[in-house]
Design a protein around this motif. Structure first.
Motif, PDB file in Angstrom:
ATOM      1  N   THR A  27      -1.738 -15.151 -24.170  1.00  0.00           N
ATOM      2  CA  THR A  27      -1.979 -15.170 -22.729  1.00  0.00           C
ATOM      3  C   THR A  27      -1.320 -16.367 -22.037  1.00  0.00           C
ATOM      4  OG1 THR A  27      -4.083 -16.323 -23.032  1.00  0.00           O
ATOM      5  CG2 THR A  27      -4.157 -13.915 -22.881  1.00  0.00           C
ATOM      6  N   MET A  28      -1.043 -17.417 -22.778  1.00  0.00           N
ATOM      7  CA  MET A  28      -0.453 -18.611 -22.161  1.00  0.00           C
ATOM      8  C   MET A  28       0.916 -18.363 -21.532  1.00  0.00           C
ATOM      9  SD  MET A  28      -1.777 -21.710 -24.516  1.00  0.00           S
ATOM     10  CE  MET A  28      -0.829 -22.889 -23.601  1.00  0.00           C
ATOM     11  N   PRO A  29       1.832 -17.629 -22.176  1.00  0.00           N
ATOM     12  CA  PRO A  29       3.104 -17.365 -21.487  1.00  0.00           C
ATOM     13  C   PRO A  29       2.915 -16.560 -20.203  1.00  0.00           C
ATOM     14  CG  PRO A  29       3.353 -16.940 -23.812  1.00  0.00           C
ATOM     15  CD  PRO A  29       1.901 -17.196 -23.572  1.00  0.00           C
ATOM     16  N   ALA A  30       1.939 -15.673 -20.179  1.00  0.00           N
ATOM     17  CA  ALA A  30       1.690 -14.909 -18.953  1.00  0.00           C
ATOM     18  C   ALA A  30       1.261 -15.830 -17.822  1.00  0.00           C
ATOM     19  CB  ALA A  30       0.622 -13.851 -19.209  1.00  0.00           C
ATOM     20  N   ILE A  31       0.475 -16.852 -18.160  1.00  0.00           N
ATOM     21  CA  ILE A  31      -0.020 -17.776 -17.139  1.00  0.00           C
ATOM     22  C   ILE A  31       1.051 -18.782 -16.735  1.00  0.00           C
ATOM     23  CG2 ILE A  31      -1.701 -19.610 -16.694  1.00  0.00           C
ATOM     24  CD1 ILE A  31      -3.595 -18.085 -18.629  1.00  0.00           C
ATOM     25  N   PRO A  36       4.479 -17.739 -12.671  1.00  0.00           N
ATOM     26  CA  PRO A  36       5.295 -18.549 -11.750  1.00  0.00           C
ATOM     27  C   PRO A  36       6.676 -17.942 -11.489  1.00  0.00           C
ATOM     28  CG  PRO A  36       4.354 -19.951 -13.437  1.00  0.00           C
ATOM     29  CD  PRO A  36       4.043 -18.550 -13.811  1.00  0.00           C
ATOM     30  N   MET A  37       7.271 -17.347 -12.535  1.00  0.00           N
ATOM     31  CA  MET A  37       8.589 -16.717 -12.340  1.00  0.00           C
ATOM     32  C   MET A  37       8.489 -15.538 -11.383  1.00  0.00           C
ATOM     33  SD  MET A  37      11.037 -18.231 -14.018  1.00  0.00           S
ATOM     34  CE  MET A  37      12.295 -17.065 -14.422  1.00  0.00           C
ATOM     35  N   GLY A  54      10.761 -28.868  -8.596  1.00  0.00           N
ATOM     36  CA  GLY A  54      10.208 -29.785  -9.594  1.00  0.00           C
ATOM     37  C   GLY A  54       8.878 -29.293 -10.134  1.00  0.00           C
ATOM     38  N   THR A  55       8.029 -28.808  -9.257  1.00  0.00           N
ATOM     39  CA  THR A  55       6.742 -28.249  -9.679  1.00  0.00           C
ATOM     40  C   THR A  55       6.963 -27.016 -10.537  1.00  0.00           C
ATOM     41  OG1 THR A  55       5.781 -29.026  -7.614  1.00  0.00           O
ATOM     42  CG2 THR A  55       4.520 -27.404  -8.852  1.00  0.00           C
ATOM     43  N   PHE A  56       7.912 -26.212 -10.167  1.00  0.00           N
ATOM     44  CA  PHE A  56       8.244 -25.008 -10.922  1.00  0.00           C
ATOM     45  C   PHE A  56       8.683 -25.373 -12.336  1.00  0.00           C
ATOM     46  CE2 PHE A  56      11.345 -21.672 -12.041  1.00  0.00           C
ATOM     47  CZ  PHE A  56      10.495 -20.586 -12.008  1.00  0.00           C
ATOM     48  N   ASN A  57       9.524 -26.375 -12.479  1.00  0.00           N
ATOM     49  CA  ASN A  57       9.981 -26.812 -13.807  1.00  0.00           C
ATOM     50  C   ASN A  57       8.829 -27.341 -14.648  1.00  0.00           C
ATOM     51  OD1 ASN A  57      12.621 -26.124 -13.329  1.00  0.00           O
ATOM     52  ND2 ASN A  57      13.189 -28.161 -12.602  1.00  0.00           N
ATOM     53  N   ILE A  58       7.919 -28.087 -14.041  1.00  0.00           N
ATOM     54  CA  ILE A  58       6.780 -28.629 -14.785  1.00  0.00           C
ATOM     55  C   ILE A  58       5.876 -27.505 -15.278  1.00  0.00           C
ATOM     56  CG2 ILE A  58       4.659 -29.981 -14.558  1.00  0.00           C
ATOM     57  CD1 ILE A  58       6.262 -31.874 -12.746  1.00  0.00           C
ATOM     58  N   ILE A  59       5.640 -26.514 -14.438  1.00  0.00           N
ATOM     59  CA  ILE A  59       4.796 -25.386 -14.843  1.00  0.00           C
ATOM     60  C   ILE A  59       5.433 -24.635 -16.015  1.00  0.00           C
ATOM     61  CG2 ILE A  59       3.890 -23.141 -14.110  1.00  0.00           C
ATOM     62  CD1 ILE A  59       3.523 -24.364 -11.316  1.00  0.00           C
ATOM     63  N   LEU A  60       6.745 -24.445 -15.969  1.00  0.00           N
ATOM     64  CA  LEU A  60       7.427 -23.750 -17.060  1.00  0.00           C
ATOM     65  C   LEU A  60       7.416 -24.557 -18.356  1.00  0.00           C
ATOM     66  CD1 LEU A  60      10.532 -22.141 -15.319  1.00  0.00           C
ATOM     67  CD2 LEU A  60       8.437 -21.023 -16.078  1.00  0.00           C
ATOM     68  N   MET A  61       7.422 -25.872 -18.250  1.00  0.00           N
ATOM     69  CA  MET A  61       7.430 -26.713 -19.452  1.00  0.00           C
ATOM     70  C   MET A  61       6.052 -26.853 -20.088  1.00  0.00           C
ATOM     71  SD  MET A  61      10.228 -29.692 -18.631  1.00  0.00           S
ATOM     72  CE  MET A  61       9.111 -30.562 -17.604  1.00  0.00           C
ATOM     73  N   LEU A  62       4.997 -26.464 -19.408  1.00  0.00           N
ATOM     74  CA  LEU A  62       3.660 -26.583 -19.978  1.00  0.00           C
ATOM     75  C   LEU A  62       3.423 -25.638 -21.145  1.00  0.00           C
ATOM     76  CD1 LEU A  62       1.345 -27.030 -16.880  1.00  0.00           C
ATOM     77  CD2 LEU A  62       1.877 -28.694 -18.649  1.00  0.00           C
ATOM     78  N   ASP A  63       4.053 -24.485 -21.143  1.00  0.00           N
ATOM     79  CA  ASP A  63       3.814 -23.494 -22.193  1.00  0.00           C
ATOM     80  C   ASP A  63       4.149 -24.012 -23.589  1.00  0.00           C
ATOM     81  OD1 ASP A  63       3.143 -20.883 -23.226  1.00  0.00           O
ATOM     82  OD2 ASP A  63       5.299 -20.580 -23.438  1.00  0.00           O
TER      83      ASP A  63
END
Length: 126
Positions: A27-31, A36-37, A54-63
């Motif tokens: 479920t984490m990649p979905a979130i 976000p994509m 920048g926020t978009f990049n941070i959200i993508l790097m959390l996975d």
């Protein structure tokens, strides 16, 4: 008729832990990736700037950062040694981890059932 268990309680508990970790990992990649994509893509189609890049990049790097943490947290045989290692000065947490029966069982070496002699035991006896 003799009935035997297909799996021990310890094995069943480990399977439950791994299943919970796997479900959360799925479920984490979905979130953190797909949602976000999708919002950014649909926002671009409509002409709305959804959030800064920048926020978009941070959200993508959390996975990729959070996925190993999920495994460590949900699987007890990984969690207890790491908690012991991290709680160097916190004696209350160290005592909790040390007194936990699951931590003791997970750290013990597996033993052969009574009545069975392993090859290493035969070598020692000889």
């Amino acid at each position: 008729m003799l009935q035997t268990k297909a799996a021990s309680d310890k094995t069943r508990n480990m399977q439950k832990e791994l299943f919970k970790a796997l479900v959360l990992q799925l479920t984490m990649p979905a979130i953190f990736v797909y949602t976000p994509m999708s919002i950014a893509f649909l926002g671009g189609l409509v002409g709305i700037q959804t959030f800064p890049i920048g926020t978009f990049n941070i959200i993508l790097m959390l996975d990729p950062i959070l996925e190993p943490i999920v495994i460590v947290w949900f699987v007890k045989c990984y969690r207890y040694p790491i908690l012991r290692m991290l709680c160097c000065g916190n004696s209350r947490l160290a005592n909790y981890v040390a007194d936990s029966s699951n931590a003791k069982q997970s750290m013990e070496a597996p033993t052969a059932p009574s009545g069975l002699v392993t090859e290493s035991a035969r070598k020692v006896e000889a």
